[in-house]
Design a protein around this motif. Structure first.
Motif, mmCIF file in Angstrom:
data_model
loop_
_atom_site.group_PDB
_atom_site.id
_atom_site.type_symbol
_atom_site.label_atom_id
_atom_site.label_comp_id
_atom_site.label_asym_id
_atom_site.label_seq_id
_atom_site.Cartn_x
_atom_site.Cartn_y
_atom_site.Cartn_z
ATOM 1 N N THR A 15 7.179 -13.155 -6.701
ATOM 2 C CA THR A 15 7.510 -13.182 -5.277
ATOM 3 C C THR A 15 6.533 -14.006 -4.443
ATOM 4 O O THR A 15 6.892 -14.464 -3.360
ATOM 5 C CB THR A 15 7.587 -11.764 -4.698
ATOM 6 O OG1 THR A 15 6.344 -11.087 -4.923
ATOM 7 C CG2 THR A 15 8.723 -10.990 -5.363
ATOM 8 N N TYR A 16 5.320 -14.231 -4.943
ATOM 9 C CA TYR A 16 4.346 -15.001 -4.165
ATOM 10 C C TYR A 16 4.720 -16.477 -4.078
ATOM 11 O O TYR A 16 4.205 -17.209 -3.232
ATOM 12 C CB TYR A 16 2.947 -14.856 -4.761
ATOM 13 C CG TYR A 16 2.777 -15.456 -6.140
ATOM 14 C CD1 TYR A 16 2.335 -16.772 -6.310
ATOM 15 C CD2 TYR A 16 3.060 -14.714 -7.283
ATOM 16 C CE1 TYR A 16 2.193 -17.319 -7.580
ATOM 17 C CE2 TYR A 16 2.918 -15.243 -8.549
ATOM 18 C CZ TYR A 16 2.481 -16.553 -8.683
ATOM 19 O OH TYR A 16 2.344 -17.088 -9.944
ATOM 20 N N ARG A 25 14.174 -12.724 1.854
ATOM 21 C CA ARG A 25 13.304 -12.147 2.891
ATOM 22 C C ARG A 25 13.733 -12.593 4.280
ATOM 23 O O ARG A 25 13.762 -11.797 5.220
ATOM 24 C CB ARG A 25 11.851 -12.546 2.617
ATOM 25 C CG ARG A 25 10.830 -11.975 3.584
ATOM 26 C CD ARG A 25 9.430 -12.303 3.126
ATOM 27 N NE ARG A 25 9.234 -13.738 2.984
ATOM 28 C CZ ARG A 25 8.160 -14.286 2.389
ATOM 29 N NH1 ARG A 25 7.216 -13.522 1.867
ATOM 30 N NH2 ARG A 25 8.052 -15.594 2.307
ATOM 31 N N LEU A 59 14.123 -4.956 0.864
ATOM 32 C CA LEU A 59 12.824 -5.491 0.471
ATOM 33 C C LEU A 59 11.735 -4.544 0.962
ATOM 34 O O LEU A 59 11.704 -4.175 2.143
ATOM 35 C CB LEU A 59 12.617 -6.897 1.036
ATOM 36 C CG LEU A 59 13.264 -8.034 0.224
ATOM 37 C CD1 LEU A 59 14.755 -7.863 0.091
ATOM 38 C CD2 LEU A 59 12.940 -9.389 0.823
ATOM 39 N N THR A 60 10.856 -4.153 0.052
ATOM 40 C CA THR A 60 9.875 -3.116 0.362
ATOM 41 C C THR A 60 8.603 -3.658 1.004
ATOM 42 O O THR A 60 7.863 -2.903 1.636
ATOM 43 C CB THR A 60 9.475 -2.368 -0.919
ATOM 44 O OG1 THR A 60 8.785 -3.281 -1.806
ATOM 45 C CG2 THR A 60 10.700 -1.805 -1.631
ATOM 46 N N ASP A 62 6.186 -4.659 -0.847
ATOM 47 C CA ASP A 62 5.201 -4.473 -1.906
ATOM 48 C C ASP A 62 5.260 -5.662 -2.862
ATOM 49 O O ASP A 62 6.348 -6.110 -3.228
ATOM 50 C CB ASP A 62 5.474 -3.171 -2.663
ATOM 51 C CG ASP A 62 4.400 -2.849 -3.677
ATOM 52 O OD1 ASP A 62 4.427 -3.433 -4.780
ATOM 53 O OD2 ASP A 62 3.536 -2.012 -3.369
ATOM 54 N N ALA A 63 4.113 -6.163 -3.271
ATOM 55 C CA ALA A 63 4.080 -7.355 -4.115
ATOM 56 C C ALA A 63 4.649 -7.091 -5.506
ATOM 57 O O ALA A 63 5.208 -7.992 -6.129
ATOM 58 C CB ALA A 63 2.651 -7.868 -4.236
ATOM 59 N N ASP A 64 4.504 -5.874 -6.000
ATOM 60 C CA ASP A 64 4.981 -5.563 -7.348
ATOM 61 C C ASP A 64 6.394 -4.969 -7.323
ATOM 62 O O ASP A 64 7.334 -5.573 -7.830
ATOM 63 C CB ASP A 64 4.006 -4.598 -8.026
ATOM 64 C CG ASP A 64 2.635 -5.235 -8.236
ATOM 65 O OD1 ASP A 64 2.586 -6.417 -8.616
ATOM 66 O OD2 ASP A 64 1.617 -4.545 -7.998
ATOM 67 N N TRP A 66 8.982 -4.927 -5.365
ATOM 68 C CA TRP A 66 9.309 -5.634 -4.127
ATOM 69 C C TRP A 66 10.704 -5.335 -3.587
ATOM 70 O O TRP A 66 11.026 -5.702 -2.456
ATOM 71 C CB TRP A 66 9.146 -7.135 -4.322
ATOM 72 C CG TRP A 66 10.080 -7.774 -5.316
ATOM 73 C CD1 TRP A 66 9.874 -7.918 -6.655
ATOM 74 C CD2 TRP A 66 11.350 -8.356 -5.042
ATOM 75 N NE1 TRP A 66 10.950 -8.548 -7.244
ATOM 76 C CE2 TRP A 66 11.866 -8.842 -6.281
ATOM 77 C CE3 TRP A 66 12.114 -8.534 -3.888
ATOM 78 C CZ2 TRP A 66 13.098 -9.485 -6.385
ATOM 79 C CZ3 TRP A 66 13.355 -9.169 -3.985
ATOM 80 C CH2 TRP A 66 13.837 -9.641 -5.220
#
Length: 315
Positions: A15-16, A25, A59-60, A62-64, A66
């Motif tokens: 996602t990064y 997003r 979409l949360t 959170d990077a993990d 997500w």
């Protein structure tokens, strides 16, 4: 609006840097409903429409972890406000079959971006053949003798498969011709598979530029993917360093020439690969670099894309 993204498995997203994630997003930020499915979720049956077992997600942040699945449901693609085709290459037989199902969905009323017909007609390596005024010397063949003759004429060459991505399977053979025969035999599978051969462009040292074109209009910044550590490949997947920079005069010229032509064919989003002032590929399946350009140059690529998508679906 309900927007269905036909993509790779959500758990595989990085996602990064993922451009499909950036699209999702932005869609969620605008209040649209985000849905996702994969190729093997598509079904057509006599008497019905093209459908897909799809997940509506939120979409949360959170990077993990997500995303969160809100519901799973079989949906008709024609009932979605937009279907965004974002399946990564390779453009294999299954990808081709998927585009045919998407064309059927269009007959039923679905709005698909990029156009599945345009995807079929613009294979990413071969699409440049239409625009020789912008390309380096190029050969498309499976004939090993033709490859040897091209090397003899141009001395320093690049060989690559037609169905690769991320720099996979790309080889450079300089003037000494070392291993040319072995490389050509391997890539062509002993003369049974067509490949592309191009004259080596020294300007790769300054980067393989990704120029994004959205609905015919160039994004004003490119991502120059600069080879690192003696590599000849600038692809980010091959360890290249991405540096956002304003489009050069030649970048603008190429993008403004091709942009309207490709947009008229149903290609809402295109990624042009340019080395120096030469066009090397036209990426249409799932062009990337949204996040890198946005983070480094401050230009919101996902917002530009969503503006264009909304314009097309409201037309």
């Amino acid at each position: 609006m309900n927007i269905l993204f036909l993509a790779d498995p959500l758990n595989s997203f990085k996602t990064y840097k993922d451009s499909t994630f950036a699209m999702m997003r932005e869609a969620a930020r605008r209040g649209h409903q985000v849905w996702a499915c994969e190729q093997d979720d598509l079904v057509w049956q006599h008497g019905g429409q093209v459908q897909a077992m799809s997940r509506q997600i939120s979409l949360t942040g959170d990077a993990d972890d997500w995303f969160k699945v809100l519901q799973e449901s079989v949906v008709s693609l024609a009932d979605m406000d937009a279907v965004v085709m974002r399946k990564d290459p390779p453009f294999d037989a299954e990808y081709l079959y998927t585009t045919h199902l998407l064309t059927q969905a269009e007959r039923e009323g679905a709005r698909v971006f990029n156009s599945p017909q345009a995807l079929r007609e613009h294979p990413e390596k071969l699409a440049i053949l239409e625009f020789p005024q912008f390309t380096a010397p190029t050969l498309v063949t499976r004939n090993i003798s033709a490859v040897r003759a091209f090397h003899a004429a141009h001395q320093d060459i690049i060989l690559k498969p037609l169905d690769g991505m991320g720099g996979a399977g790309i080889f450079r053979v300089p003037a000494d011709g070392l291993n040319l025969g072995s490389i050509a035999e391997t890539l062509t599978r002993d003369g049974t598979q067509t490949i592309m051969v191009q004259a080596f462009l020294p300007a790769i040292a300054q980067g393989d530029k990704r120029v994004l074109v959205i609905d015919g209009e160039p994004v004003p910044f490119a991502l120059a993917r600069i080879p690192q550590g003696g590599e000849v490949r600038g692809n980010l997947a091959a360890g290249g360093k991405g540096v956002a920079q304003p489009l050069s005069e030649s970048d603008w010229h190429i993008a403004r020439t091709l942009g309207p032509i490709l947009a008229a064919r149903g290609l809402l989003l295109v990624g042009l690969d340019i080395i120096g002032d030469k066009l090397t590929e036209i990426n249409v399946t799932s062009p990337t670099c949204f996040q890198e350009i946005t983070q480094q140059a401050g230009f919101d690529v996902a917002a530009r894309f969503m503006d264009a998508l909304m314009s097309k679906t409201s037309a």
